[in-house]
Design an enzyme around this catalytic site. Structure first.
Site, mmCIF file in Angstrom:
data_model
loop_
_atom_site.group_PDB
_atom_site.id
_atom_site.type_symbol
_atom_site.label_atom_id
_atom_site.label_comp_id
_atom_site.label_asym_id
_atom_site.label_seq_id
_atom_site.Cartn_x
_atom_site.Cartn_y
_atom_site.Cartn_z
ATOM 1 N N ILE A 200 0.835 -1.207 0.000
ATOM 2 C CA ILE A 200 0.000 0.000 0.000
ATOM 3 C C ILE A 200 0.872 1.259 0.000
ATOM 4 O O ILE A 200 0.572 2.232 -0.704
ATOM 5 C CB ILE A 200 -0.948 -0.024 1.229
ATOM 6 C CG1 ILE A 200 -1.951 -1.180 1.096
ATOM 7 C CG2 ILE A 200 -1.670 1.308 1.396
ATOM 8 C CD1 ILE A 200 -2.755 -1.470 2.372
ATOM 9 N N LYS B 280 -4.394 -1.110 16.297
ATOM 10 C CA LYS B 280 -5.033 -0.354 15.204
ATOM 11 C C LYS B 280 -6.196 0.472 15.762
ATOM 12 O O LYS B 280 -6.470 1.566 15.252
ATOM 13 C CB LYS B 280 -5.477 -1.297 14.082
ATOM 14 C CG LYS B 280 -4.309 -1.916 13.300
ATOM 15 C CD LYS B 280 -3.526 -0.879 12.490
ATOM 16 C CE LYS B 280 -2.519 -1.504 11.538
ATOM 17 N NZ LYS B 280 -1.772 -0.517 10.740
ATOM 18 N N ALA C 145 -4.487 -7.187 -1.254
ATOM 19 C CA ALA C 145 -3.548 -8.224 -1.720
ATOM 20 C C ALA C 145 -2.119 -7.679 -1.734
ATOM 21 O O ALA C 145 -1.650 -7.161 -2.749
ATOM 22 C CB ALA C 145 -3.956 -8.696 -3.119
ATOM 23 N N TYR D 109 -2.774 -6.801 16.855
ATOM 24 C CA TYR D 109 -3.027 -5.954 15.674
ATOM 25 C C TYR D 109 -4.316 -5.162 15.900
ATOM 26 O O TYR D 109 -4.342 -3.940 15.692
ATOM 27 C CB TYR D 109 -3.150 -6.855 14.442
ATOM 28 C CG TYR D 109 -3.234 -6.129 13.120
ATOM 29 C CD1 TYR D 109 -2.091 -5.695 12.460
ATOM 30 C CD2 TYR D 109 -4.459 -5.892 12.502
ATOM 31 C CE1 TYR D 109 -2.155 -5.036 11.232
ATOM 32 C CE2 TYR D 109 -4.540 -5.237 11.271
ATOM 33 C CZ TYR D 109 -3.384 -4.818 10.645
ATOM 34 O OH TYR D 109 -3.458 -4.161 9.424
ATOM 35 N N ASN E 253 2.460 4.808 7.359
ATOM 36 C CA ASN E 253 1.865 3.617 6.728
ATOM 37 C C ASN E 253 2.490 2.311 7.202
ATOM 38 O O ASN E 253 1.871 1.254 7.099
ATOM 39 C CB ASN E 253 2.022 3.759 5.203
ATOM 40 C CG ASN E 253 1.822 2.451 4.482
ATOM 41 O OD1 ASN E 253 0.701 2.008 4.291
ATOM 42 N ND2 ASN E 253 2.920 1.804 4.095
HETATM 43 N N1 LIG Z 1 -2.785 -5.738 3.432
HETATM 44 C C1 LIG Z 1 -3.917 -5.588 4.109
HETATM 45 O O1 LIG Z 1 -4.853 -6.395 3.991
HETATM 46 C C2 LIG Z 1 -4.099 -4.400 5.023
HETATM 47 C C3 LIG Z 1 -5.392 -4.125 5.501
HETATM 48 C C4 LIG Z 1 -5.593 -3.061 6.369
HETATM 49 C C5 LIG Z 1 -4.524 -2.265 6.751
HETATM 50 N N2 LIG Z 1 -3.287 -2.540 6.289
HETATM 51 C C6 LIG Z 1 -2.189 -1.673 6.739
HETATM 52 O O2 LIG Z 1 -1.586 -1.059 5.625
HETATM 53 C C7 LIG Z 1 -0.235 -0.730 5.938
HETATM 54 C C8 LIG Z 1 0.677 -1.222 4.835
HETATM 55 O O3 LIG Z 1 0.592 -2.646 4.784
HETATM 56 P P1 LIG Z 1 0.791 -3.507 3.442
HETATM 57 O O4 LIG Z 1 -0.364 -4.402 3.330
HETATM 58 O O5 LIG Z 1 1.165 -2.645 2.317
HETATM 59 O O6 LIG Z 1 2.020 -4.430 3.923
HETATM 60 P P2 LIG Z 1 3.488 -4.663 3.338
HETATM 61 O O7 LIG Z 1 4.055 -5.751 4.162
HETATM 62 O O8 LIG Z 1 3.432 -4.817 1.856
HETATM 63 O O9 LIG Z 1 4.235 -3.275 3.636
HETATM 64 C C9 LIG Z 1 4.516 -2.861 4.946
HETATM 65 C C10 LIG Z 1 5.855 -2.140 4.916
HETATM 66 O O10 LIG Z 1 6.103 -1.641 6.248
HETATM 67 C C11 LIG Z 1 7.480 -1.787 6.489
HETATM 68 N N3 LIG Z 1 7.780 -1.799 7.918
HETATM 69 C C12 LIG Z 1 7.478 -2.750 8.836
HETATM 70 N N4 LIG Z 1 7.999 -2.422 10.033
HETATM 71 C C13 LIG Z 1 8.628 -1.229 9.870
HETATM 72 C C14 LIG Z 1 9.371 -0.385 10.723
HETATM 73 N N5 LIG Z 1 9.601 -0.730 12.000
HETATM 74 N N6 LIG Z 1 9.856 0.769 10.223
HETATM 75 C C15 LIG Z 1 9.654 1.107 8.926
HETATM 76 N N7 LIG Z 1 8.985 0.335 8.055
HETATM 77 C C16 LIG Z 1 8.490 -0.823 8.520
HETATM 78 C C17 LIG Z 1 7.872 -3.103 5.819
HETATM 79 O O11 LIG Z 1 9.266 -3.166 5.575
HETATM 80 C C18 LIG Z 1 7.028 -3.059 4.552
HETATM 81 O O12 LIG Z 1 7.759 -2.520 3.460
HETATM 82 C C19 LIG Z 1 0.050 -1.361 7.317
HETATM 83 O O13 LIG Z 1 -0.048 -0.381 8.321
HETATM 84 C C20 LIG Z 1 -1.060 -2.388 7.445
HETATM 85 O O14 LIG Z 1 -1.367 -2.673 8.775
HETATM 86 C C21 LIG Z 1 -3.026 -3.585 5.431
#
Ligand SMILES: NC(=O)c1ccc[n+]([C@@H]2O[C@H](COP(=O)([O-])OP(=O)(O)OC[C@H]3O[C@@H](n4cnc5c(N)ncnc54)[C@H](O)[C@@H]3O)[C@@H](O)[C@H]2O)c1
Length: 268
Positions: free
Chosen positions: A17, A155, A185, A151, A84
């Site tokens: 994202i 959140k 995804a 989580y 994010n």
């Molecule tokens: N994928 C889903 O279904 C979903 C749904 C709701 C919310 N989210 C939220 O969206 C956001 C992005 O998630 P995503 O799905 O793109 O996941 P992703 O795993 O593709 O990306 C998350 C990124 O965060 C980075 N990260 C993790 N810990 C970190 C830290 N300590 N410092 C800096 N960077 C760090 C990772 O290296 C990774 O690049 C998150 O906050 C997640 O909780 C995701």
């Protein structure tokens, strides 16, 4: 706030994202600084758009302050900050079974990182009378991620902190948005764009919702509109909503034999 010519910083922007928001903001004309725990991933995404790519561990307040300094040296005062970075875990057995360090990790990445960013940015934004803070939480922050108590709890705290920002700083000319997607995804779920379908969106779908929401000055950004309906059900009758969630959990166990996030997205 509009994106053209604005200075934007995103955390966790090396993947999923975050990378999609970085690309969408750059396409709108923003000067983008992509940061991630993994500096190589951040730099790879930044290179696509001629932006700045930096390593930053959002658990470290000094590292966030340094990220602000480096982004401002390159692009001028930060107009839009997107917190994010995030991660998933899962309860090994019961709802309190994640070890303390895993709870602490969730708390640091999902909540304190947002506090550190706001603390570093608000004085300048207040002085300039403008700025926008975007905090990526989750539908789990309005509802619940069955099978991941840490989580869900953190959140919820992220949504609450974003509310405090919005309530407190509108009078300073500063906007705040909280993004609450349901399933997307991305690598967080072990998925990619090719897995997307009906309610399992792509990261680009979420990025589009974020751009539209920030441009419209909305607080609550829902890439999955049905999440608003579920949250209204919860607000209207919490006990009935809990019974519904208990039934959903039972259905996951009956269908998949477990309550992992990877199972749940298949039920929605
Ligand atoms: N994928 C889903 O279904 C979903 C749904 C709701 C919310 N989210 C939220 O969206 C956001 C992005 O998630 P995503 O799905 O793109 O996941 P992703 O795993 O593709 O990306 C998350 C990124 O965060 C980075 N990260 C993790 N810990 C970190 C830290 N300590 N410092 C800096 N960077 C760090 C990772 O290296 C990774 O690049 C998150 O906050 C997640 O909780 C995701």
């Amino acid at each position: 706030m509009q994106f053209d010519g604005k200075s934007l910083v995103i955390t966790g922007g090396g993947s999923g994202i975050g990378a999609a928001i970085a690309r969408a903001a750059a396409a709108k004309g923003a000067k983008v600084c992509v940061s991630d725990l993994d500096g190589d991933k951040a730099r790879a995404v930044a290179e696509e758009m001629g932006g700045l790519g930096l390593a930053c561990d959002v658990r470290d307040e000094a590292a966030i302050q340094e990220l602000v300094r480096e982004a401002e040296a390159a692009h001028g005062p930060v107009d839009i900050w997107v917190s994010n970075a995030g991660l998933g875990g899962g309860d090994p057995s019961h709802a309190a079974s994640q070890p303390n360090d895993q709870w602490e990790l969730n708390w640091q990445v999902h909540v304190m990182a947002h506090v550190y960013a706001a603390r570093a940015l608000l004085p300048g934004m207040i002085e300039r009378g403008s700025g926008h803070l975007v905090n990526v939480a989750s539908a789990a922050g309005l509802l619940n991620q069955i099978g991941d108590a840490a989580y869900s709890a953190t959140k919820h705290a992220a949504v609450s902190f974003a509310e405090s920002l919005a309530i407190t700083h509108a009078a300073d000319g500063i906007g705040a948005s909280v993004v609450c997607p349901q399933y997307v995804a991305t690598p967080l779920l072990g998925l990619s764009d090719k897995d997307a379908r009906a309610n399992l969106l792509t990261a680009d779908d979420v990025a589009r919702a974020v751009i539209e929401g920030v441009e419209a000055g909305r607080f609550l950004i829902l890439s999955h509109p049905e999440v608003g309906k579920y949250a209204a059900h919860r607000g209207a009758d919490h006990d009935r909503w809990i019974k519904g969630m208990q039934a959903l959990r039972a259905k996951a166990i009956e269908t998949f034999g477990d309550v992992s996030v990877e199972s749940f997205y298949k039920l929605v």
